[in-house]
Write an enzyme that holds these catalytic residues in place. Sequence first.
Site, PDB file in Angstrom:
ATOM      1  N   HIS A 364       0.821  -1.207   0.000  1.00  9.42           N
ATOM      2  CA  HIS A 364       0.000   0.000   0.000  1.00  9.42           C
ATOM      3  C   HIS A 364       0.854   1.255   0.000  1.00  9.42           C
ATOM      4  CE1 HIS A 364      -2.879  -2.873   2.178  1.00  9.42           C
ATOM      5  NE2 HIS A 364      -2.808  -3.094   0.885  1.00  9.42           N
ATOM      6  N   ARG A 471      -9.096   4.147  -9.102  1.00  8.58           N
ATOM      7  CA  ARG A 471      -9.063   2.942  -8.243  1.00  8.58           C
ATOM      8  C   ARG A 471      -9.705   3.293  -6.898  1.00  8.58           C
ATOM      9  NH1 ARG A 471      -3.458   2.003 -10.684  1.00  8.58           N
ATOM     10  NH2 ARG A 471      -3.510  -0.115 -11.490  1.00  8.58           N
ATOM     11  N   ARG A 507     -13.833   2.863 -10.966  1.00  9.19           N
ATOM     12  CA  ARG A 507     -13.851   1.407 -10.881  1.00  9.19           C
ATOM     13  C   ARG A 507     -14.340   1.028  -9.478  1.00  9.19           C
ATOM     14  NH1 ARG A 507      -8.491  -2.100 -11.188  1.00  9.19           N
ATOM     15  NH2 ARG A 507      -8.080  -1.250  -9.122  1.00  9.19           N
ATOM     16  N   GLU A 606      -9.732  -8.573 -17.617  1.00  5.11           N
ATOM     17  CA  GLU A 606      -8.505  -8.891 -16.888  1.00  5.11           C
ATOM     18  C   GLU A 606      -8.235 -10.385 -16.837  1.00  5.11           C
ATOM     19  OE1 GLU A 606      -7.670  -5.942 -13.540  1.00  5.11           O
ATOM     20  OE2 GLU A 606      -9.810  -6.318 -13.275  1.00  5.11           O
ATOM     21  N   ASN A 629      -2.326  -5.451 -16.187  1.00  5.40           N
ATOM     22  CA  ASN A 629      -1.525  -6.034 -15.093  1.00  5.40           C
ATOM     23  C   ASN A 629      -2.027  -7.431 -14.771  1.00  5.40           C
ATOM     24  OD1 ASN A 629      -0.482  -3.457 -15.000  1.00  5.40           O
ATOM     25  ND2 ASN A 629      -1.734  -2.840 -13.257  1.00  5.40           N
ATOM     26  N   ASP A 630      -3.338  -7.513 -14.592  1.00  3.35           N
ATOM     27  CA  ASP A 630      -3.899  -8.828 -14.281  1.00  3.35           C
ATOM     28  C   ASP A 630      -3.958  -9.711 -15.519  1.00  3.35           C
ATOM     29  OD1 ASP A 630      -4.497  -9.172 -11.495  1.00  3.35           O
ATOM     30  OD2 ASP A 630      -5.855  -7.466 -11.684  1.00  3.35           O
ATOM     31  N   ARG A 640       2.147 -11.333 -10.885  1.00  3.60           N
ATOM     32  CA  ARG A 640       2.644  -9.971 -11.125  1.00  3.60           C
ATOM     33  C   ARG A 640       3.466  -9.440  -9.961  1.00  3.60           C
ATOM     34  NH1 ARG A 640      -3.054  -6.521 -10.876  1.00  3.60           N
ATOM     35  NH2 ARG A 640      -1.862  -4.755 -10.104  1.00  3.60           N
ATOM     36  N   CYS A 677      -5.720   0.027 -19.468  1.00  2.00           N
ATOM     37  CA  CYS A 677      -5.356   0.828 -18.288  1.00  2.00           C
ATOM     38  C   CYS A 677      -4.338   0.174 -17.355  1.00  2.00           C
ATOM     39  CB  CYS A 677      -6.600   1.211 -17.494  1.00  2.00           C
ATOM     40  SG  CYS A 677      -7.411  -0.199 -16.727  1.00  2.00           S
TER      41      CYS A 677
HETATM   42  C1  PEP Z   1      -4.872  -4.106 -14.037  1.00  2.00           C
HETATM   43  O1  PEP Z   1      -5.002  -5.232 -13.551  1.00  2.00           O
HETATM   44  O2  PEP Z   1      -4.250  -3.889 -15.075  1.00  2.00           O
HETATM   45  C2  PEP Z   1      -5.464  -2.941 -13.374  1.00  2.00           C
HETATM   46  C3  PEP Z   1      -5.459  -1.758 -13.932  1.00  2.00           C
HETATM   47  O3  PEP Z   1      -5.967  -3.117 -12.129  1.00  2.00           O
HETATM   48  P1  PEP Z   1      -5.065  -3.233 -10.820  1.00  2.00           P
HETATM   49  O4  PEP Z   1      -3.659  -2.970 -11.192  1.00  2.00           O
HETATM   50  O5  PEP Z   1      -5.617  -2.261  -9.853  1.00  2.00           O
HETATM   51  O6  PEP Z   1      -5.303  -4.667 -10.426  1.00  2.00           O
HETATM   52 MG    MG Z   2      -6.496  -5.550 -12.042  1.00  2.00          MG
END
Ligand code: PEP
Ligand code: MG
Length: 746
Positions: A364, A471, A507, A606, A629-630, A640, A677
């Site tokens: 965090h 977020r 989101r 995702e 990312n996911d 990740r 994103c």
């Molecule tokens: C992602 O997974 O790419 C995303 C934008 O969400 P977070 O990084 O908050 O999981």
């Molecule tokens: Mg994500």
Amino acid sequence: MTHTHKTNSRLMLGKLRRALAIEGEGQERLDRIPAIIAESMDCEVCSIYLFRDDETLELCATEGLKPEAVHKTRMRLGEGLVGRVAKFQRILNTDDAPNMRGFRFMPETGEEVFISFLGVPIQRLGERLGVLVVQSKEKRRFLEDEIYALEVVAMVIAEMAELGAFVGEGAALSALHKQARLFRGGVAQEGIAEGNVYLHEPRVVVTNPIGEDSEIEHARLTKAIDTLRVSVDEMLDTAGASDKDQLNVLETYRMFANSKGWINRMQSDIESGLSAEAAVEKEQSLARTRLGQVPDHYLRERLHDLDDLSNRLLRILTGQGEKTGAELPENPILIARNIGPGDLLEYGRKLRGIVLEEGSVGSHATIIARAMAIPLVIHANGITTEALNGDHILVDGEQGVVHLRPDEAVVGAFKDKMAMLEKEQERYSSIRTKPAETLDGEIITLTMNAGLMADLPSLQSSGASGVGLFRTELQFLVRNEMPKRSHLCSLYSKVLAAADGQRVVFRTLDIGSDKVLPYLEPQDEPNPAMGWRAIRVGLDKTGIMRMQLQALIRAANGGPLTVMFPFVAQFEEYRDARAMLETEIQREAKKGHPIPSKIEIGAMLETPSLAFAPDRFFEEVDFISIGGNDLKQFFFAADRENERVRRRYDTLNVSFLTFIERIVRRCNDIGTPVSFCGEDAGRPIEALCFAAMGLRCLSMRPASIGPVKSLLRRTNLSQAKTVIQAARERGDQSVRPAIIGWLRGR
Ligand code: PEP
Ligand code: MG
């Protein structure tokens, strides 16, 4: 023949105290020590070796070896018996030194062959300072209490060295907390900064390592432990019963605070002549050394708890306060073992940089540092022991490197780098209001990712076209209790006001996985990233999600509202969530709240599964945002958060790019707006390749908008596409080398 001397460490420390109390230059004072030890322990030789630099030890004072060897005799870490004690931080006790592995005869010290050798590390809180050695011609194995006595003396020498008592002569002595040091850590937030050290936790200094009267020291320790117990009990009383983690830690504290073993050890340290605080620190040092050697995660955590508790006890004993007390210096660079999100927010944007000994990319604190664009280097091992308040420090968040007390040459190079980055920033701000239009006329919309109030000023300064990903969980993560609907509503209103008519994609709560709310019962899941998280929680525990949706509807206050659901893996989930939002809108309308003038409800893509959802899904959803990312972690089955596997798979891997391209094509065919994103959108080369794959909207950290726009504006997209296509046809694993080669060649 074996000696059975019972060395009285109290007597030895008493003599030392008197000898050290006499004024004198650093070297002079240091010289007084070996004779006292040699005499007390009935040995011919006693020597003090201190580190000259990270790798070299230097003989700094001796009784029994040639005086000319002082400051001349040096050895590398691991070399000879002394070097081995230093390297492994272990006591070495032998009555057959010449036949020990690593033995090295050093004629320059005039050493006759001394058969018996006892060496103990001189260290303070895990920081290696040197080695204290006694040697004897007579065959003799040192006894437990002799070893212990020497350890106690080593501890006193370490404390005195820390206080600068020996500073003056000899590089090794003057070097403590003065030499330039380089730390290599990990990058958690890019950017570079120059400033001055500010220690988050006070550095407790023990000014009186030797106790004069053991009765008094015992009483001081007992009183301090009582105070400590009371404060731990109080913390337990006030800790929320729901916060299991916190309760766990506090229970461990209580266990230690009542631990007979711990207290007994400190009492016998006092018995042997140490002051109460030196006794605490001796045990703390021991725990820290162990910390470095214990592979077991659980045990390491417990040793950490003990370390924290020792710190508290030291603060009680020395009266040195909870907070550093020092004023924030100019351009403060925060140094800490670790820091929680709340504390970090308190410092806020005043910080120029942050360096942590621990920390992780997904923590965090990292999320907040990223949101505030403060360069953050993690895993800088040993920096809290080495750095002093006010030290000059350079943080290179691009490379994950920290220079403490840097020399001129390093400062010069660093300044050049800063100037270069600043120039780049200027270039970015000159194109701030210009579109991200490629040389062949394609316009890419660049929006920003946000999550904190602190992000809002960036809406103007970055040149973003609205917020592509807000977020909302960050607001839930940074506090200790569930936020109220009214609070959320006022926050969302402020966000909308700051956006001044630009679109903001909220989101809904994405918790679970690495984002654990301190006030919700933790889920013990074998694989949280693939567990009960995001929309799955929202659909099962509808209370929180409905509360959040109501807050959003009220914040829109009759204006447009854009909501996006995270981690949708199948059509049904989107449908259910959408129905929930529609129901809430009707309910709010009944209560007399204005309903949004326009509502867009999107889904984050995702998981690979959603890319293959039925056409109907793509027709019903108002927009898709690819959470790279996911998506990437599930595409490659590579966590990740796990540095080891994460780096194995390049985002520009042909398979992944092709997958992105297919998603975009499918959306375009059906007419579903699509954006990207994940963090990768903020990396210029990645952004360029995504654009080449057909994406026309990218959302990223505000600081990335300039660099991405700058590259896009200088690039011909159809040529980039040709380069990528050629790489694919050649069978390249990643298109990166080809793209970089092409960009360089232009
Ligand atoms: C992602 O997974 O790419 C995303 C934008 O969400 P977070 O990084 O908050 O999981
Ligand atoms: Mg994500």
